[in-house]
Design an enzyme around this catalytic site. Structure first.
Site, PDB file in Angstrom:
ATOM      1  CG  ASP A   1     123.789  26.689 111.928  1.00 54.39           C
ATOM      2  OD1 ASP A   1     123.497  25.501 111.690  1.00 54.39           O
ATOM      3  OD2 ASP A   1     124.741  27.006 112.655  1.00 54.39           O
TER       4      ASP A   1
ATOM      5  CG  HIS B   1     126.134  23.453 111.184  1.00 55.01           C
ATOM      6  ND1 HIS B   1     125.131  23.118 112.061  1.00 55.01           N
ATOM      7  CD2 HIS B   1     127.296  23.055 111.762  1.00 55.01           C
ATOM      8  CE1 HIS B   1     125.668  22.550 113.139  1.00 55.01           C
ATOM      9  NE2 HIS B   1     126.968  22.485 112.974  1.00 55.01           N
TER      10      HIS B   1
ATOM     11  CD  GLU C   1     128.780  20.671 115.993  1.00 57.41           C
ATOM     12  OE1 GLU C   1     128.852  20.508 117.221  1.00 57.41           O
ATOM     13  OE2 GLU C   1     127.824  21.261 115.436  1.00 57.41           O
TER      14      GLU C   1
END
Length: 786
Positions: free
Chosen positions: A210, A285, A350
């Site tokens: 991440d 990410h 996201e």
């Protein structure tokens, strides 16, 4: 992934006496978790001695591993030594524990455990079933069995005679651990796996990469660990207030797992029938990757590993660059060699498309592939990776954002933003793993934040986790078969240590383990919380750090239609702890009533209730304003549905007499995501109405905004309505902090039977907000009618 805030829902469940083909005797029932499908307690005990044998079919290496683990655990705790022998006809006449597989008699993960005074027989439908039978046996032993050092010689190593037949409800029973935000040692990861296996869960979702750190050695790309695994140390600052790394600063905080360590952990998990699913995040990410290999970005700029959170997350892999896909395929090839799981998790969540919109290479890719927008470009990205994984005999899992732009053909969806993604995927014939934030995010608070370690926010109590049913009621029977199970997620932004990680998952993980194992009809909250006390004794011997759960009183009202009165019930996660309450707004004292059953409320009051141990308040009081008005308990019809995440107590929440408070985690607000609130109250007969009021919550940090307007209308027949007035919101949407505003109308007495309320949701978060363009919440509490 970005965590959202959700509140406690109080769920009342009816008591069930027993289930399955075998009924229990009056003997005391063991505190087994997860609760077996059926069990019958018999007379007597089996006593474990040094003379006992552990009998295993000749040549069965897998069962021998399971037997060895059992013998090692017993010896470690100071129990008798078990001699492992090959089972044969003569050996079966000897006293001991017999492990065997009987395929076809039980599901693969099912088993039968029969304890007599002479033998313990564990028969599984497969090796996994035998292993789970052993876990049940361990729970039947004294809690000292879980000690990691020798206990007192006076411990009686005996097992109650019992017959258990058991199998899981769902094939996927998982726990997740984020090691990017904070790196956890090999030893702790193994301990995490032990806890998963102890409660018959079978999957460890390992979030290895991440923005805050890359945690897996990749031979072909050494900078991923020499640069991507380290960030500048900002641990003294709050997570959301950490500035990025400066050019002169050295990155010293982090770590990674070597490939040999990965293999060691994978093998450790395999011995415990836990499958590890690795997650390699894409297309977003990935800031830690771009810090090491900036040429994979859309801009080619200079990047550094994020020391904390940042939003929006705009840095992303360049989807127009073929070298991006070559890099990902190279990385995944090494990952595949390390993990035998049939699944590889690729994230997919996201992904802000800002960079793609401005990138010439990405726009050229869209034109060449005939893609109409950036959502379809993400779908292209995911499908291209899926094609590669399929070529390696692997299957792709992604967060529910992979639905956007079209789902990859064989992808499995992990539904985290509620249940809608799971419902959509199942209806399309895709496998689904349910992990909605409101029930399965264990980085949320589990009790009153005033008495808890700092967490990311939200509220996911033990009781709420236990109330969860992974199969959405909206699905047909044929669609429901695609729900593989559920998973608890532990994101670690606010969890830097081993002990805090344990504290956040225990005992909520235990509750989820029962949710995914035990038949729905066999689960009962009151029964579970008593059995959980037995589990706490076991965790104590493990020296595990765990939460005792919430000590807040829960308040719920319901209208007794027959008696025509509002009743109030007070509940607690804690069994057998005294609850005192008052109705006059004063704090309860030792002279205040002790709650024992629901009581009538026939006037406005201010209730305070708390849990008391030795006449001392534990944690803090719960406070609720209860209002009696003309619409209390009347029939309510929703023309627009409220969200299952924020029920406020259910379908009668807006006329249950309970007012919401500024701290929406208390549970009395009903939420509408992106939708208007449109409800109709049936007063039952023509009734003079002179005022209507409804309060809404404003909390922009939690994506909750005031309605644009509220309209109250009256009708005599439920068909033709006349509007009283439209009240526009005058509260600035940029106002900081939570606040409550009442939309009220007063008018001359007007007879009506039906009242319609329409509150217009602003729909999406405004341009200035961090969630711009995303659906926002409308929160309502009580429709007060006089």
């Amino acid at each position: 992934m970005k965590s959202r805030l959700f509140l406690t829902i109080i769920v009342l469940q009816t008591a069930l006496t027993g289930f399955g083909a075998i009924r229990s005797t009056p003997a005391e029932m063991p505190s087994l978790v997860p609760k077996p499908v059926s069990m019958k307690v018999l007379q007597g005990n089996f006593i474990l001695k040094d003379s006992c044998l552990l009998l295993i079919p000749s040549g069965n290496a897998i069962l021998k591993e399971t037997g060895t683990l059992l013998a090692m655990q017993l010896k470690q705790a100071g129990g008798p030594g078990l001699r492992i022998m090959d089972a044969d006809k003569s050996a079966k006449k000897l006293k001991g524990i017999i492990l065997s597989v009987k395929e076809g008699s039980f599901p693969e993960e099912g088993y039968e455990l029969k304890v007599t005074t002479e033998n313990i027989l564990i028969t599984g439908g497969g090796p996994a079933g035998v292993f789970y039978g052993v876990q049940t046996l361990l729970q039947l032993l004294p809690p000292e069995i879980y000690s990691k050092e020798k206990t007192s010689p006076s411990v009686k190593w005996e097992v109650p005679c019992i017959l258990v037949r058991d199998h899981p409800r769902y094939p996927y029973r998982g726990m997740h651990l984020d090691v990017s935000r904070h790196f956890f040692s090999v030893e702790f990861v193994k301990h995490y796996i032990d806890l998963i296996a102890m409660y018959k869960m079978n999957t460890f979702h390992w979030h290895l990469t991440d923005d805050n750190g890359w945690r897996i050695e990749i031979k072909k790309y050494p900078k991923l660990t020499s640069i991507g695994a380290w960030r500048v140390d900002r641990e003294s600052l709050p997570w959301i207030e950490r500035p990025p790394q400066k050019p002169e600063e050295k990155a010293t905080y982090g770590g990674y797992y070597t490939q040999n360590e990965i293999r060691e952990i994978v093998n450790y998990a395999k011995e415990r029938f836990v499958t590890i699913i690795p997650e390699i995040e894409m297309p977003a990410h990935c800031l830690e990757v771009l810090a090491a290999y900036p040429q994979l970005s859309c801009t080619g700029g200079t990047f550094s590993v994020a020391p904390g959170s940042y939003w929006p997350n705009v840095e992303i892999f360049c989807a127009g660059n073929d070298s991006t896909f070559q890099f990902i395929e190279d990385v995944l090839s090494e990952v595949i060699d390390l993990f035998p799981s049939k699944y590889i998790h690729i994230g997919g969540d996201e992904a802000d498309k800002t960079r793609w919109s401005a990138c010439p290479k990405c726009q050229a890719r869209m034109k060449a592939e005939g893609l109409k927008d950036e959502k379809e470009l993400q779908s292209y990205f995911i499908k291209r990776i899926e094609k590669f994984l399929i070529s390696k005999n692997k299957r792709l899992i992604g967060w529910d954002e992979i639905l956007e732009g079209g789902l990859a053909p064989e992808a499995t969806v992990m539904s985290w933003r509620g249940i809608e993604g799971g419902i959509s995927a199942a209806r399309q014939g895709h496998d689904v793993i349910m992990t909605p934030t409101g029930f399965c995010y264990f980085d949320y608070y589990q009790a009153d934040p005033k008495f808890e370690p700092k967490a990311i926010g939200g509220s996911t109590t033990l009781k709420k986790v236990y109330s969860y049913d992974p199969t959405p009621g909206e699905l047909t029977a044929s669609q429901a078969k695609y729900i593989l199970g559920a998973q608890g997620n532990l994101w670690t932004e606010y969890i830097p240590t081993n002990s805090q990680a344990e504290y956040m998952i225990l005992p909520r993980m235990i509750a989820l383990a029962e949710v995914v194992w035990t038949p729905k009809k066999g689960r009962n909250w009151n029964d579970f919380r008593h059995r959980l006390n037995g589990q706490f004794k076991k965790l104590d011997w493990m020296k595990a750090k765990y939460s005792k759960g919430s000590f807040k009183a829960g308040v719920q009202t319901f209208f007794d239609q027959k008696a025509g009165v509002l009743k109030t019930a007070i509940s607690s996660e804690q069994p057998d702890i005294q609850i005192r309450y008052s109705l006059d707004g004063n704090d309860p004292t030792t002279k205040s009533p002790v709650y024992d059953k629901p009581f009538d409320v026939n006037r406005n009051c201010y209730l305070k209730a708390g849990l008391y141990v030795d006449d001392t308040l534990k944690e803090s009081l719960t406070e609720r304003s209860i209002i009696i008005h003309k619409a209390t308990g009347k029939r309510l019809t929703y023309l627009k549905p409220y969200s299952y995440r924020y029920t406020g107590g259910g379908g009668e929440a807006l006329v249950d007499g309970l007012r919401g408070v500024v701290n929406f985690h208390e549970g009395n607000w009903q939420g509408f995501l992106g939708n208007d609130m449109v409800v109709v109250i049936d007063m039952g007969k023509m009734t003079p109405i002179r005022s209507i009021s409804l309060s809404f919550l404003h909390s922009p940090d939690s994506w909750i905004f005031m309605p644009d307007s509220v309209v109250y209308s009256l009708s005599s027949n439920g068909k033709k309505y006349h509007s009283i007035n439209e009240e526009r919101n005058d509260m600035p949407e940029t106002l900081k902090g939570p606040s409550i505003k009442a939309f009220s109308e007063t008018f001359p007495d007007t007879p009506a039977r039906f009242i319609k309320i329409r509150a217009k949701n602003i729909g999406i978060c405004p341009p200035w907000h961090e969630g711009k363009g995303e659906p926002c919440w409308l929160f309502a509490d009580e429709i007060v009618v006089y």
